[in-house]
Design a protein around this motif. Structure first.
Motif, mmCIF file in Angstrom:
data_model
loop_
_atom_site.group_PDB
_atom_site.id
_atom_site.type_symbol
_atom_site.label_atom_id
_atom_site.label_comp_id
_atom_site.label_asym_id
_atom_site.label_seq_id
_atom_site.Cartn_x
_atom_site.Cartn_y
_atom_site.Cartn_z
ATOM 1 N N HIS A 1 6.619 -6.143 -4.005
ATOM 2 C CA HIS A 1 7.852 -5.769 -4.697
ATOM 3 C C HIS A 1 9.077 -5.905 -3.790
ATOM 4 O O HIS A 1 10.162 -6.242 -4.254
ATOM 5 C CB HIS A 1 7.730 -4.343 -5.226
ATOM 6 C CG HIS A 1 8.882 -3.893 -6.050
ATOM 7 N ND1 HIS A 1 9.325 -4.577 -7.153
ATOM 8 C CD2 HIS A 1 9.702 -2.828 -5.933
ATOM 9 C CE1 HIS A 1 10.352 -3.949 -7.683
ATOM 10 N NE2 HIS A 1 10.606 -2.886 -6.956
ATOM 11 N N SER A 2 8.879 -5.652 -2.494
ATOM 12 C CA SER A 2 10.005 -5.766 -1.555
ATOM 13 C C SER A 2 10.218 -7.208 -1.102
ATOM 14 O O SER A 2 11.081 -7.463 -0.270
ATOM 15 C CB SER A 2 9.767 -4.870 -0.337
ATOM 16 O OG SER A 2 8.750 -5.412 0.486
ATOM 17 N N GLY A 3 9.402 -8.119 -1.597
ATOM 18 C CA GLY A 3 9.528 -9.514 -1.192
ATOM 19 C C GLY A 3 8.978 -9.782 0.189
ATOM 20 O O GLY A 3 9.334 -10.753 0.834
ATOM 21 N N GLY A 4 8.064 -8.925 0.646
ATOM 22 C CA GLY A 4 7.453 -9.105 1.968
ATOM 23 C C GLY A 4 8.409 -8.797 3.109
ATOM 24 O O GLY A 4 8.223 -9.263 4.217
ATOM 25 N N GLU A 5 9.424 -7.981 2.830
ATOM 26 C CA GLU A 5 10.436 -7.688 3.841
ATOM 27 C C GLU A 5 9.947 -6.700 4.894
ATOM 28 O O GLU A 5 10.015 -6.947 6.076
ATOM 29 C CB GLU A 5 11.701 -7.135 3.170
ATOM 30 C CG GLU A 5 12.468 -8.157 2.378
ATOM 31 C CD GLU A 5 13.021 -9.262 3.256
ATOM 32 O OE1 GLU A 5 13.538 -8.959 4.340
ATOM 33 O OE2 GLU A 5 12.913 -10.431 2.847
ATOM 34 N N SER A 6 9.484 -5.536 4.447
ATOM 35 C CA SER A 6 9.172 -4.487 5.409
ATOM 36 C C SER A 6 7.772 -3.935 5.175
ATOM 37 O O SER A 6 7.528 -3.202 4.216
ATOM 38 C CB SER A 6 10.196 -3.355 5.299
ATOM 39 O OG SER A 6 9.821 -2.283 6.138
ATOM 40 N N TRP A 7 6.876 -4.277 6.080
ATOM 41 C CA TRP A 7 5.523 -3.747 5.999
ATOM 42 C C TRP A 7 5.531 -2.244 6.247
ATOM 43 O O TRP A 7 4.846 -1.484 5.575
ATOM 44 C CB TRP A 7 4.624 -4.449 7.004
ATOM 45 C CG TRP A 7 3.423 -3.664 7.353
ATOM 46 C CD1 TRP A 7 3.156 -3.071 8.532
ATOM 47 C CD2 TRP A 7 2.328 -3.337 6.496
ATOM 48 N NE1 TRP A 7 1.963 -2.403 8.465
ATOM 49 C CE2 TRP A 7 1.438 -2.550 7.231
ATOM 50 C CE3 TRP A 7 2.026 -3.636 5.176
ATOM 51 C CZ2 TRP A 7 0.257 -2.049 6.693
ATOM 52 C CZ3 TRP A 7 0.848 -3.137 4.643
ATOM 53 C CH2 TRP A 7 -0.021 -2.365 5.397
ATOM 54 N N ALA A 8 6.329 -1.769 7.195
ATOM 55 C CA ALA A 8 6.373 -0.339 7.510
ATOM 56 C C ALA A 8 6.811 0.472 6.291
ATOM 57 O O ALA A 8 6.241 1.532 6.004
ATOM 58 C CB ALA A 8 7.304 -0.082 8.691
ATOM 59 N N GLU A 9 7.803 -0.008 5.566
ATOM 60 C CA GLU A 9 8.262 0.676 4.354
ATOM 61 C C GLU A 9 7.177 0.670 3.283
ATOM 62 O O GLU A 9 6.971 1.665 2.595
ATOM 63 C CB GLU A 9 9.510 0.005 3.790
ATOM 64 C CG GLU A 9 10.816 0.520 4.302
ATOM 65 C CD GLU A 9 11.000 2.006 4.091
ATOM 66 O OE1 GLU A 9 10.877 2.511 2.959
ATOM 67 O OE2 GLU A 9 11.266 2.681 5.092
ATOM 68 N N SER A 10 6.493 -0.449 3.147
ATOM 69 C CA SER A 10 5.424 -0.558 2.146
ATOM 70 C C SER A 10 4.289 0.401 2.464
ATOM 71 O O SER A 10 3.738 1.050 1.569
ATOM 72 C CB SER A 10 4.892 -1.990 2.091
ATOM 73 O OG SER A 10 5.916 -2.889 1.784
#
Length: 170
Positions: free
Chosen positions: A81-90
């Motif tokens: 959903h984040s477009g693969g931007e932030s693994w830590a946030e995911s």
């Protein structure tokens, strides 16, 4: 007749509360061991290839069970959903979304995995993940010891409370 049925239900309710608390300990232990196993598999995968994190999450979800599988699914969904931007946030979103039967210390250790994976190169990820796995193993062993020590206590307390209340109402 109604009084006897009420006493029986009160006894069974107290016993169920004790058993429920005991099985909660078992769920925590199983969840910690499963999460450790899944993260260890991710570490092994990192040592052989540097696949994209999305693929690793898919594999972890397929190979894990229970709450661990739900966690990886939630992380994968948040990551996509984040477009693969932030693994830590995911990872943080997954930990907050899935109701894991863990203590705060367990969650704190698991939250560090979000800071490790996807942040460093392969070798640094493996080393950091190995340290995290040792700490997670310690938590899992502590959970198993607590389970062994307290499962019977909670069950006995539930049964005893049910008997005490049933006798008190005679």
């Amino acid at each position: 007749m109604t009084a006897a049925l009420g006493k029986l239900l009160l006894f069974l309710g107290c016993t169920a509360l004790g058993l429920g608390r005991g099985f909660g300990l078992k769920r925590r232990t199983a969840c910690l061991f499963e999460l450790r196993r899944a993260l260890e598999a991710l570490g092994r995968e990192l040592s052989f290839s540097l696949r994209p994190l999305g693929g690793l999450l898919d594999q972890a979800q397929r190979e894990s069970r229970g709450e661990a599988s739900q966690l990886f699914a939630a992380c994968r969904e948040a990551f996509a959903h984040s477009g693969g931007e932030s693994w830590a946030e995911s990872w943080r979103t997954g930990l907050e979304t899935v109701a894991l039967p863990l203590k705060e210390e367990d969650r704190r250790i698991l939250s560090e995995a979000g800071q490790i994976l996807g942040r460093y190169d392969g070798e640094d990820q493996r080393r950091a993940l190995a340290g995290l796995l040792v700490r997670l193993e310690d938590q899992a062993q502590e959970a198993r010891d607590e389970e062994k020590r307290l499962f019977r206590v909670y069950t006995a307390l539930g049964v005893t409370a049910g008997l005490f209340l049933a006798i008190l109402l005679i």
